[in-house]
Design an enzyme around this catalytic site. Structure first.
Site, mmCIF file in Angstrom:
data_model
loop_
_atom_site.group_PDB
_atom_site.id
_atom_site.type_symbol
_atom_site.label_atom_id
_atom_site.label_comp_id
_atom_site.label_asym_id
_atom_site.label_seq_id
_atom_site.Cartn_x
_atom_site.Cartn_y
_atom_site.Cartn_z
ATOM 1 N N ASP A 67 0.753 -1.212 -0.059
ATOM 2 C CA ASP A 67 -0.101 0.054 -0.081
ATOM 3 C C ASP A 67 0.841 1.354 0.016
ATOM 4 O O ASP A 67 2.029 1.291 0.247
ATOM 5 C CB ASP A 67 -1.040 0.139 1.115
ATOM 6 N N ASN A 135 -7.432 -2.652 13.968
ATOM 7 C CA ASN A 135 -8.825 -3.133 13.876
ATOM 8 C C ASN A 135 -8.990 -4.427 12.720
ATOM 9 O O ASN A 135 -9.994 -4.571 12.189
ATOM 10 C CB ASN A 135 -9.645 -1.906 13.051
ATOM 11 N N GLU A 142 -9.731 -1.738 5.193
ATOM 12 C CA GLU A 142 -10.366 -1.682 6.400
ATOM 13 C C GLU A 142 -11.759 -2.212 6.449
ATOM 14 O O GLU A 142 -12.398 -2.684 5.451
ATOM 15 C CB GLU A 142 -10.841 0.072 6.395
HETATM 16 C C1 GLP Z 1 -0.515 0.384 8.723
HETATM 17 C C2 GLP Z 1 -0.045 -0.430 7.181
HETATM 18 C C3 GLP Z 1 -0.260 -2.020 7.484
HETATM 19 C C4 GLP Z 1 0.477 -2.157 8.685
HETATM 20 C C5 GLP Z 1 -0.233 -1.702 9.847
HETATM 21 C C6 GLP Z 1 0.250 -2.133 11.397
HETATM 22 O O1 GLP Z 1 -1.708 0.878 8.559
HETATM 23 N N1 GLP Z 1 -0.982 -0.093 6.221
HETATM 24 O O2 GLP Z 1 0.362 -2.479 6.401
HETATM 25 O O3 GLP Z 1 0.355 -3.601 8.825
HETATM 26 O O4 GLP Z 1 -0.287 -0.231 9.848
HETATM 27 O O5 GLP Z 1 1.457 -1.194 11.567
HETATM 28 P P1 GLP Z 1 2.453 -1.581 12.599
HETATM 29 O O6 GLP Z 1 3.186 -2.750 12.182
HETATM 30 O O7 GLP Z 1 3.324 -0.134 12.836
HETATM 31 O O8 GLP Z 1 1.830 -2.012 14.156
#
Ligand code: GLP
Length: 244
Positions: A67, A135, A142
């Protein structure tokens, strides 16, 4: 689904990096799907260490990222393009043309429309690394999400904007939209490894392992995948009924 419980994020990074490195060694033209966020960060450091020490070659490897935020230019410090280059790609011998990250500016819509075909043309993703939103989102899919979705523009929900505001000066600077690989694009990967550690992921892990498969918890779709490994620590596992 295979669950691997390890003691801490360092052990998780060692475990996951070994899987990635062995895929790269065994298939010199492998296609690897990468994620951003803090979850895979130490794994990337281990991959870099291996490349520097053992000279594992990435020269014919192709990568696809999950993404990108809409509106952040590639060189913006919080763009996922910047994240990947500064935390992994710049330290490997990857060819620039083999690196694929959704575009967040200019003709991003057109780029998104072609992304899934590009993945297919590359032979499909051999190994996809995932993190997990609190979430239950994967990539930026989402809840409630469409299990048939392909790469597209998505709106971020309030809780994600709030969670990700820790990386920005203030919450107003967090983009409200992103381009994300869809659930279908992710689930098409031949092998998937999801990394999660810490108490704040425990609820999503409970839904993923024990909840009903539901569009309200996007990660639950992974239970249907034939080669899915969850790599977690004790804290992330703490809400599971079945602890052992
Ligand atoms: C973001 C990304 C995800 C990621 C998630 C968790 O929103 N788009 O790809 O897995 O956050 O992030 P973290 O690994 O910092 O907890």
């Amino acid at each position: 689904m295979k669950i691997i419980e390890l003691n801490n994020k360092e052990e998780i990074a060692k475990y996951v990096s070994k899987k990635v490195i062995s895929k790269v060694k065994n298939n010199k033209k492998a296609v690897i799907g990468f994620a951003t966020g803090t979850s895979p960060l130490l794994t990337y450091k281990e991959i870099i260490k291996d490349h520097q020490k053992n000279h594992t070659s990435w020269k014919d490897i192709t990568t696809f990222n999950l993404d990108e935020y809409i509106s952040l230019p590639k060189d913006h410090k919080q763009s996922y393009n910047y994240f990947m280059h500064h935390n992994l790609f710049d330290y490997l011998d990857l060819k620039q043309e083999n690196i694929n990250i959704p575009l967040g500016v200019n003709n991003y819509q057109e780029f998104a429309n072609k992304y899934d075909q590009k993945i297919i043309d590359a032979g499909g993703i051999d190994l996809q690394i995932l993190g997990l939103g609190i979430n239950g989102h994967i990539g930026f899919n989402e809840p409630p999400c469409d299990f048939e979705s392909k790469t597209r523009v998505v709106n971020l929900v309030k809780s994600t904007i709030k969670a990700n505001s820790r990386f920005f000066k203030n919450i107003n600077e967090v983009p409200k939209q992103a381009v994300s690989m869809g659930i279908k694009s992710i689930i098409n990967a031949k092998k998937i490894i999801l990394i999660a550690f810490g108490f704040n992921k425990a609820k999503a892990i409970k839904e993923l392992v024990e909840g009903k498969i539901s569009i309200n918890w996007p990660c639950t779709v992974l239970r249907n995948h034939k080669d899915f490994t969850l790599v977690i620590d004790k804290e992330a596992k703490s809400l599971l009924d079945q602890k052992e």
